[in-house]
Design an enzyme around this catalytic site. Structure first.
Site, PDB file in Angstrom:
ATOM      1  N   GLY A  18     -18.338 -11.503   0.586  1.00  0.00           N
ATOM      2  CA  GLY A  18     -17.134 -11.314   1.389  1.00  0.00           C
ATOM      3  C   GLY A  18     -15.851 -11.469   0.614  1.00  0.00           C
ATOM      4  O   GLY A  18     -14.882 -12.047   1.116  1.00  0.00           O
ATOM      5  N   ASN A  23     -11.180  -5.356   3.673  1.00  0.00           N
ATOM      6  CA  ASN A  23     -12.354  -4.508   3.730  1.00  0.00           C
ATOM      7  C   ASN A  23     -13.242  -5.040   4.854  1.00  0.00           C
ATOM      8  O   ASN A  23     -13.880  -6.090   4.710  1.00  0.00           O
ATOM      9  CB  ASN A  23     -13.080  -4.547   2.379  1.00  0.00           C
ATOM     10  CG  ASN A  23     -14.272  -3.616   2.323  1.00  0.00           C
ATOM     11  OD1 ASN A  23     -14.961  -3.413   3.312  1.00  0.00           O
ATOM     12  ND2 ASN A  23     -14.521  -3.055   1.152  1.00  0.00           N
ATOM     13  N   HIS A 135     -12.051 -10.784  -8.137  1.00  0.00           N
ATOM     14  CA  HIS A 135     -13.350 -10.374  -8.654  1.00  0.00           C
ATOM     15  C   HIS A 135     -13.294  -9.004  -9.320  1.00  0.00           C
ATOM     16  O   HIS A 135     -13.998  -8.753 -10.290  1.00  0.00           O
ATOM     17  CB  HIS A 135     -14.410 -10.398  -7.539  1.00  0.00           C
ATOM     18  CG  HIS A 135     -14.175  -9.413  -6.439  1.00  0.00           C
ATOM     19  ND1 HIS A 135     -13.112  -9.503  -5.569  1.00  0.00           N
ATOM     20  CD2 HIS A 135     -14.875  -8.312  -6.050  1.00  0.00           C
ATOM     21  CE1 HIS A 135     -13.167  -8.512  -4.692  1.00  0.00           C
ATOM     22  NE2 HIS A 135     -14.215  -7.771  -4.966  1.00  0.00           N
ATOM     23  N   ARG A 136     -12.436  -8.127  -8.832  1.00  0.00           N
ATOM     24  CA  ARG A 136     -12.340  -6.792  -9.412  1.00  0.00           C
ATOM     25  C   ARG A 136     -11.471  -6.786 -10.673  1.00  0.00           C
ATOM     26  O   ARG A 136     -11.679  -5.952 -11.562  1.00  0.00           O
ATOM     27  CB  ARG A 136     -11.817  -5.808  -8.384  1.00  0.00           C
ATOM     28  CG  ARG A 136     -12.698  -5.739  -7.127  1.00  0.00           C
ATOM     29  CD  ARG A 136     -12.990  -4.338  -6.702  1.00  0.00           C
ATOM     30  NE  ARG A 136     -13.708  -3.560  -7.698  1.00  0.00           N
ATOM     31  CZ  ARG A 136     -14.037  -2.281  -7.524  1.00  0.00           C
ATOM     32  NH1 ARG A 136     -13.699  -1.651  -6.411  1.00  0.00           N
ATOM     33  NH2 ARG A 136     -14.697  -1.618  -8.457  1.00  0.00           N
ATOM     34  N   GLU A 172      -5.539   0.825  -8.204  1.00  0.00           N
ATOM     35  CA  GLU A 172      -6.945   0.857  -7.811  1.00  0.00           C
ATOM     36  C   GLU A 172      -7.604   2.203  -8.092  1.00  0.00           C
ATOM     37  O   GLU A 172      -8.653   2.531  -7.540  1.00  0.00           O
ATOM     38  CB  GLU A 172      -7.072   0.481  -6.333  1.00  0.00           C
ATOM     39  CG  GLU A 172      -6.405  -0.839  -5.994  1.00  0.00           C
ATOM     40  CD  GLU A 172      -7.370  -1.964  -5.689  1.00  0.00           C
ATOM     41  OE1 GLU A 172      -8.453  -1.694  -5.171  1.00  0.00           O
ATOM     42  OE2 GLU A 172      -7.025  -3.132  -5.963  1.00  0.00           O
ATOM     43  N   ARG A 206      -2.944  -2.312  -1.768  1.00  0.00           N
ATOM     44  CA  ARG A 206      -3.763  -2.340  -2.979  1.00  0.00           C
ATOM     45  C   ARG A 206      -3.133  -1.484  -4.084  1.00  0.00           C
ATOM     46  O   ARG A 206      -3.157  -1.855  -5.245  1.00  0.00           O
ATOM     47  CB  ARG A 206      -5.169  -1.806  -2.690  1.00  0.00           C
ATOM     48  CG  ARG A 206      -5.975  -2.600  -1.650  1.00  0.00           C
ATOM     49  CD  ARG A 206      -6.527  -3.895  -2.200  1.00  0.00           C
ATOM     50  NE  ARG A 206      -7.454  -4.524  -1.275  1.00  0.00           N
ATOM     51  CZ  ARG A 206      -8.774  -4.353  -1.287  1.00  0.00           C
ATOM     52  NH1 ARG A 206      -9.331  -3.565  -2.187  1.00  0.00           N
ATOM     53  NH2 ARG A 206      -9.539  -4.966  -0.405  1.00  0.00           N
ATOM     54  N   HIS A 242      -8.199   1.625   0.924  1.00  0.00           N
ATOM     55  CA  HIS A 242      -7.958   2.706  -0.025  1.00  0.00           C
ATOM     56  C   HIS A 242      -7.780   4.002   0.760  1.00  0.00           C
ATOM     57  O   HIS A 242      -8.352   4.171   1.843  1.00  0.00           O
ATOM     58  CB  HIS A 242      -9.134   2.882  -0.994  1.00  0.00           C
ATOM     59  CG  HIS A 242      -9.317   1.736  -1.936  1.00  0.00           C
ATOM     60  ND1 HIS A 242     -10.564   1.250  -2.278  1.00  0.00           N
ATOM     61  CD2 HIS A 242      -8.426   0.998  -2.616  1.00  0.00           C
ATOM     62  CE1 HIS A 242     -10.422   0.243  -3.126  1.00  0.00           C
ATOM     63  NE2 HIS A 242      -9.141   0.071  -3.342  1.00  0.00           N
ATOM     64  N   ASP A 244      -9.127   6.770   0.208  1.00  0.00           N
ATOM     65  CA  ASP A 244     -10.370   7.535   0.367  1.00  0.00           C
ATOM     66  C   ASP A 244     -11.217   7.064   1.547  1.00  0.00           C
ATOM     67  O   ASP A 244     -12.281   7.628   1.808  1.00  0.00           O
ATOM     68  CB  ASP A 244     -11.189   7.571  -0.926  1.00  0.00           C
ATOM     69  CG  ASP A 244     -11.745   6.217  -1.354  1.00  0.00           C
ATOM     70  OD1 ASP A 244     -11.560   5.224  -0.627  1.00  0.00           O
ATOM     71  OD2 ASP A 244     -12.363   6.142  -2.434  1.00  0.00           O
ATOM     72  N   CYS A 357     -16.767   6.138  -2.738  1.00  0.00           N
ATOM     73  CA  CYS A 357     -16.450   4.932  -3.519  1.00  0.00           C
ATOM     74  C   CYS A 357     -17.326   4.833  -4.757  1.00  0.00           C
ATOM     75  O   CYS A 357     -16.897   4.310  -5.789  1.00  0.00           O
ATOM     76  CB  CYS A 357     -16.653   3.677  -2.679  1.00  0.00           C
ATOM     77  SG  CYS A 357     -15.451   3.432  -1.367  1.00  0.00           S
TER      78      CYS A 357
END
Length: 424
Positions: A18, A23, A135-136, A172, A206, A242, A244, A357
């Protein structure tokens, strides 16, 4: 020119921690048991589906996780297992971030600018900094090194490192970029979709406008072929973190939710002035909630070798009655989309990433394709080798408490080594 999709292979530490604020799927499945082996096999099955459609398919391997080196930057020291154990005891959330398999979503790896549009006639890949999520952000330097490895020909490709990792330069990647053109080889229109930090909603932006502008400058895009579009705030707060998640484009087709952009009428008017045969396909009747839960717009819109286009959709879209009715209306409409191909990527979907994605789109001509390291272009033998490694080395499942276990860390390292051995 053709478009090659490079799919991210879900890594052996795929789990539901999570970590992604904004998201909806990532947050709602926090703490559940994940199935890394199934995730990777589902990803490979999607790649095979694209190959069976006659498309050239690439793949991008995951970096080593858990990311012990990243944790050393936070003051943890010792051998890898000592670093991971200390992080698990002192900052479990940080360890979870270091275990993330989020690199599977390679649409966030970089923004790709096609050679017909750039200042020097090369394909430019600008590595994303992914500054918005801890984390990204760990991925940026690793992704830069990987892209330089895969797109090694400096005659054909310019691979840029990530911008400074700061929120006001949050980048991103391709998930917030669309290219529209008469064909892959024709000069195109580049649409950069961004948020606006001053709006102050519950979910953060983002993609920053500054980052998008920097990408355009680095690639030498012509001003008259570069467009900037503000995200619709209602879409962001509904979970479209995002662009997309609410829009997808390919050649002269733009499939979008009516609330994808803050000012869609202006955007479409400006695009049509440069591309008169543009097809804007909007799905009236699909709520933002249905769009986000089904990931209808997070489909791959691809050009088929024999002509026409296909939508590669997640099975969740087929199971959502409203979304599927919209798909049937699109197929029956006056536009080049003529096929719907359904794929099962449930493990990715439960963490918030659909078919779009999972892939990075790279338009190339013949010499450009020859300039890509062939080890990352799939054929039957290479696909089979990857599938065998996944079956042999990927964990079958990971429960939330497993992330602190040395046995999992050892298995992940073994899987990474086996994958690198297969790549060669």
């Amino acid at each position: 020119m053709i478009e090659v999709n490079f799919d991210g292979l879900p890594g052996p530490t795929h789990n539901y921690a999570g970590l992604s604020v904004g998201n909806v799927a990532s947050q709602s499945h926090f703490g559940e048991v994940s199935y890394p082996r199934a995730a990777a096999l589902q990803g490979l099955a999607k790649m095979r589906t694209a190959m069976e459609l006659g498309l050239t398919q690439g793949f991008l391997p995951p970096p080593l996780r858990p990311a012990a080196d990243a944790l050393r930057g936070f003051g943890f020291s010792g051998a890898d297992d000592e670093v991971l154990a200390a992080a698990g005891e002192q900052d479990l959330a940080l360890l979870r971030a270091a275990c993330s398999a989020s690199s599977m979503w390679r649409a966030n790896a970089a923004t790709v600018l096609a050679a017909p549009d750039t200042g020097d006639g090369r394909t430019h890949l600008v590595t994303a900094n992914l500054a918005g999520m801890l984390h990204r952000s760990f991925e940026a330097a690793e992704t830069f090194a990987l892209l330089r490895r895969v797109f090694a020909s400096e005659d054909r490709f310019a691979v840029h490192g990530p911008r400074a990792s700061a929120r006001h330069f949050g980048d991103e990647g391709a998930a917030n970029h669309m290219r529209l053109a008469a064909s892959h080889g024709a000069p195109g229109l580049n649409v950069f979709v961004h948020g606006e930090a001053s709006r102050g909603g519950a979910f953060p932006e983002r993609q920053s406008l500054r980052a998008s502008q920097a990408v355009a400058r680095l690639s030498g895009l012509a001003g008259e072929r570069t467009f900037y579009a503000l995200q619709n705030e209602a879409a962001v707060q509904a979970g479209a973190f995002h662009n997309d998640v609410v829009a997808v484009a390919n050649q002269n087709v733009l499939l979008a939710h009516p609330q994808a952009f803050a000012d869609p009428a202006r955007l479409y008017r400006e695009l049509r002035a440069r591309l008169p045969n543009l097809h804007v396909v909007e799905t009236f009747g699909v709520s933002l909630e249905d769009a986000v839960s089904s990931y209808l717009f997070n489909s791959q819109l691809v050009s088929l070798p024999g002509g026409g286009m296909a939508l590669i959709l997640p099975s969740d879209a087929q199971e959502n009655a409203v979304a599927w009715a919209a798909v049937e209306a699109v197929l029956a409409g006056d536009n080049p989309i003529e096929r719907a191909v359904v794929v099962d990527v449930r493990e990715s979907m439960r963490n918030g990433g659909g078919p779009a994605c999972l892939r990075l789109r790279v338009p190339v001509d013949g010499p450009g394709l020859a300039g890509i390291d062939p080890r990352f272009i799939l054929d039957e033998a290479r696909w089979t080798s990857l599938a065998k490694v996944v079956v042999s080395y990927w964990p079958e499942q990971i429960a939330p408490g497993d992330l602190v276990k040395p046995e999992l860390w050892a298995q992940a390292r073994e899987a990474h080594a086996a994958l690198e051995a297969v790549i060669g």
